[in-house]
Design a protein around this motif. Structure first.
Motif, PDB file in Angstrom:
ATOM      1  N   GLU A 220       0.890  -1.168   0.000  1.00  0.00           N
ATOM      2  CA  GLU A 220       0.000   0.000   0.000  1.00  0.00           C
ATOM      3  C   GLU A 220       0.925   1.214   0.000  1.00  0.00           C
ATOM      4  O   GLU A 220       1.625   1.474   0.982  1.00  0.00           O
ATOM      5  N   LEU A 221       0.942   1.912  -1.122  1.00  0.00           N
ATOM      6  CA  LEU A 221       1.899   3.006  -1.296  1.00  0.00           C
ATOM      7  C   LEU A 221       1.213   4.364  -1.119  1.00  0.00           C
ATOM      8  O   LEU A 221       0.249   4.679  -1.821  1.00  0.00           O
ATOM      9  N   ALA A 240       0.831  11.237   9.224  1.00  0.00           N
ATOM     10  CA  ALA A 240      -0.396  10.500   8.878  1.00  0.00           C
ATOM     11  C   ALA A 240      -0.089   9.007   8.754  1.00  0.00           C
ATOM     12  O   ALA A 240      -0.892   8.158   9.175  1.00  0.00           O
ATOM     13  N   ALA A 241       1.083   8.682   8.193  1.00  0.00           N
ATOM     14  CA  ALA A 241       1.458   7.261   8.057  1.00  0.00           C
ATOM     15  C   ALA A 241       1.598   6.634   9.447  1.00  0.00           C
ATOM     16  O   ALA A 241       1.137   5.496   9.682  1.00  0.00           O
ATOM     17  N   ALA A 242       2.198   7.376  10.395  1.00  0.00           N
ATOM     18  CA  ALA A 242       2.347   6.856  11.757  1.00  0.00           C
ATOM     19  C   ALA A 242       0.971   6.661  12.383  1.00  0.00           C
ATOM     20  O   ALA A 242       0.703   5.633  13.037  1.00  0.00           O
ATOM     21  N   ALA A 243       0.075   7.615  12.169  1.00  0.00           N
ATOM     22  CA  ALA A 243      -1.273   7.513  12.739  1.00  0.00           C
ATOM     23  C   ALA A 243      -2.028   6.331  12.121  1.00  0.00           C
ATOM     24  O   ALA A 243      -2.787   5.633  12.793  1.00  0.00           O
ATOM     25  N   LEU A 244      -1.791   6.100  10.841  1.00  0.00           N
ATOM     26  CA  LEU A 244      -2.444   4.979  10.158  1.00  0.00           C
ATOM     27  C   LEU A 244      -1.965   3.652  10.744  1.00  0.00           C
ATOM     28  O   LEU A 244      -2.760   2.727  10.976  1.00  0.00           O
ATOM     29  N   ARG A 247      -3.659   2.975  13.973  1.00  0.00           N
ATOM     30  CA  ARG A 247      -5.031   2.465  13.769  1.00  0.00           C
ATOM     31  C   ARG A 247      -5.020   1.009  13.346  1.00  0.00           C
ATOM     32  O   ARG A 247      -5.913   0.248  13.695  1.00  0.00           O
ATOM     33  N   ASP A 248      -4.032   0.653  12.513  1.00  0.00           N
ATOM     34  CA  ASP A 248      -4.039  -0.664  11.878  1.00  0.00           C
ATOM     35  C   ASP A 248      -2.617  -1.235  11.837  1.00  0.00           C
ATOM     36  O   ASP A 248      -1.963  -1.226  10.787  1.00  0.00           O
ATOM     37  N   PRO A 249      -2.131  -1.726  12.988  1.00  0.00           N
ATOM     38  CA  PRO A 249      -0.728  -2.181  13.054  1.00  0.00           C
ATOM     39  C   PRO A 249      -0.413  -3.287  12.043  1.00  0.00           C
ATOM     40  O   PRO A 249       0.735  -3.427  11.624  1.00  0.00           O
ATOM     41  N   ALA A 250      -1.436  -4.029  11.620  1.00  0.00           N
ATOM     42  CA  ALA A 250      -1.185  -5.134  10.674  1.00  0.00           C
ATOM     43  C   ALA A 250      -0.667  -4.616   9.336  1.00  0.00           C
ATOM     44  O   ALA A 250      -0.104  -5.372   8.534  1.00  0.00           O
ATOM     45  N   LEU A 251      -0.851  -3.332   9.088  1.00  0.00           N
ATOM     46  CA  LEU A 251      -0.402  -2.765   7.809  1.00  0.00           C
ATOM     47  C   LEU A 251       1.117  -2.590   7.741  1.00  0.00           C
ATOM     48  O   LEU A 251       1.662  -2.335   6.666  1.00  0.00           O
ATOM     49  N   ARG A 252       1.783  -2.682   8.891  1.00  0.00           N
ATOM     50  CA  ARG A 252       3.216  -2.341   8.932  1.00  0.00           C
ATOM     51  C   ARG A 252       4.045  -3.068   7.864  1.00  0.00           C
ATOM     52  O   ARG A 252       4.936  -2.489   7.262  1.00  0.00           O
ATOM     53  N   HIS A 365      -6.971   5.220   5.597  1.00  0.00           N
ATOM     54  CA  HIS A 365      -7.352   3.881   6.090  1.00  0.00           C
ATOM     55  C   HIS A 365      -8.552   3.362   5.310  1.00  0.00           C
ATOM     56  O   HIS A 365      -8.607   2.201   4.898  1.00  0.00           O
ATOM     57  N   ARG A 366      -9.513   4.249   5.083  1.00  0.00           N
ATOM     58  CA  ARG A 366     -10.707   3.833   4.333  1.00  0.00           C
ATOM     59  C   ARG A 366     -10.308   3.419   2.907  1.00  0.00           C
ATOM     60  O   ARG A 366     -10.835   2.459   2.352  1.00  0.00           O
ATOM     61  N   MET A 367      -9.344   4.148   2.327  1.00  0.00           N
ATOM     62  CA  MET A 367      -8.923   3.791   0.956  1.00  0.00           C
ATOM     63  C   MET A 367      -8.272   2.415   0.922  1.00  0.00           C
ATOM     64  O   MET A 367      -8.422   1.663  -0.038  1.00  0.00           O
ATOM     65  N   VAL A 368      -7.551   2.087   1.979  1.00  0.00           N
ATOM     66  CA  VAL A 368      -6.908   0.770   2.047  1.00  0.00           C
ATOM     67  C   VAL A 368      -7.962  -0.327   2.250  1.00  0.00           C
ATOM     68  O   VAL A 368      -7.931  -1.377   1.612  1.00  0.00           O
TER      69      VAL A 368
END
Ligand code: UDP
Length: 416
Positions: A220-221, A240-244, A247-252, A365-368
């Motif tokens: 996810e770029l 914003a990336a840190a905040a994302l 919200r969703d640590p699985a995205l790391r 997050h919604r876009m992802v």
């Protein structure tokens, strides 16, 4: 015709220093005027001793390097001191031509407008002026730590507004600003939107694009493209990336932030500050710092991105936002300047009031999580961008040139 771009050359790679949207604008417009039979000479300041005085960039587009001040890059504010030699050089370059060689001068940015005005008076032709950015407006929306635009620029712009034959605003908002903040005569200000190269920036396979930029298919770029400066707020994207990720640590494992572009504005502490910020936010490992890329290379970045993020404090139009949409990638941008024109809020992207990283993270997050929504925004972006091609810009400019030339010679009709 003559086009003046004193502070930045159309031959430079946009994306760092003073080279950005204005360079793209002068090249794309001159290229398309040439296709319609109108040749353009672009006058710019020489920045190296080995630059030939005259370069044929494309058929019908000639760049003149005018020596004015020391070689090398100069701070834009220092350039005002070299207006006199620059004007002298422009007049000298024209002196070899037949009388009446140019029908019209188009100035880009206030410094060029000042030079353009002197040349236009000398040649007895009209000056059409595009400001691109306005000091008074910029000063109302400074990023924290940014320095205000100097008073001499404000006064220079005031004078130009009074003396140019016609002003071109990029958006209706800028037209309003010229009228409200500078007292421009509404009858002499027209709006012509800049554009996007619709032949180059087209939608394409995201998977292939991810491969082209060296990322795995499930990445996810989040993309930032542009000059790295406070005003464009790349720090907001990092936050914003840190905040994302909160919200969703699985995205790391999948999240990547690409900052494509080079330093601008002489604030040399900026890259170090951004790198330190990324470290302190715990996102340094997912950030890719990319040097300025050619526009052809940018196509893959746009196509690969989940979203292009434009969190600027001020933006006269935002070409990057339109290029991204033309490639089918939605934009998340701040609701400033020309961005509400460049992006259809809620339809081709999302505009955000203020610069809260949490607000950006929520939308990203919604876009992802909702690829169908993202795809709808992307498709609408392609439709929206289709109405913003450079040919439409040139149509608008030609209308203004012709009106301004009424009573004069009409060779601009040639090739139409
Ligand atoms: N650009 C580029 N390579 C880069 C970064 C930016 O060619 O690495 C181009 C980008 O495609 C866009 C322009 O620079 O056309 C930036 O224009 P924009 O209106 O977004 O910002 P400005 O520079 O005018 O503030």
């Amino acid at each position: 015709m003559a086009s003046v771009s004193m502070h930045t050359s159309p031959l430079e790679q946009p994306g760092s220093g003073d080279a950005g949207g204005l360079n793209v604008y002068t090249v794309e417009v001159a290229k398309r005027l040439a296709r319609r039979g109108i040749a353009t000479d672009v006058f710019t300041r020489a920045t190296a001793p080995d630059q030939p005085p005259v370069v044929e960039m494309l058929p019908g587009v000639t760049v003149h390097h005018i020596p004015a001040g020391p070689y090398g890059s100069l701070d834009k504010h220092a350039l005002a001191h070299y207006l006199c030699p620059f004007i002298f050089g422009v007049l000298q370059a024209e002196a070899g031509n037949e009388p009446g060689h140019y029908d019209l001068v188009h100035g880009h940015y206030w410094l060029s407008g000042r030079a353009g005005l002197a040349a236009a008076h000398r040649w007895g032709v009209p000056l059409v002026q595009s400001m691109h950015t306005l000091a008074r407006v910029k000063n109302l929306a400074l990023a924290e730590g940014d320095t205000a635009e100097p008073e001499h620029r404000v006064r220079g712009e005031d004078q130009l507004v009074r003396q140019a034959d016609h002003l071109v605003a990029n958006t209706a908002v800028e037209r309003g600003q010229l009228i409200d903040h500078y007292g421009a005569d509404p009858g002499r200000v027209s709006t012509v939107a800049p554009g996007v190269d619709l032949e180059l920036f087209t939608p394409g396979s995201r998977r292939e694009a991810l491969r082209a930029v060296g990322l795995p298919a499930d990445a996810e770029l989040l993309l930032f493209v542009g000059r790295v400066q406070r005003l464009k707020a790349p720090d907001v994207l990092l936050r914003a990336a840190a905040a994302l990720l909160e919200r969703d640590p699985a995205l790391r494992d999948r999240l990547v932030v690409a900052i494509v572009g080079g330093l601008s504005g002489g604030d040399l502490s900026q890259p170090r500050m951004l790198a330190e910020l990324a470290r302190s936010l715990g996102v340094a490992d997912i950030v890719r710092w990319e040097p300025p890329r050619s526009r052809a290379e940018l196509v893959s970045y746009y196509r690969a991105a989940t979203a292009t993020v434009v969190p600027s404090y001020s933006e006269s139009f935002g070409l990057v936002a339109v290029e991204s949409q033309a490639c089918g990638t939605p934009v998340v941008a701040s609701r400033v300047g020309g961005l509400p024109t460049a992006v259809r809020d809620g339809a081709s992207g999302v505009l955000i009031d203020g610069h809260s990283p949490q607000d950006y993270a929520r939308v990203l997050h919604r876009m992802v999580r909702e690829p169908a929504w993202r795809a709808r925004l992307g498709a609408e972006g392609v439709r929206h961008a289709a109405g913003l091609g450079w040919d439409a810009t040139v149509d608008g400019l030609l209308g203004i040139y012709r009106e301004t030339l009424v009573g004069g010679r009409l060779p601009l009709a040639a090739g139409q």
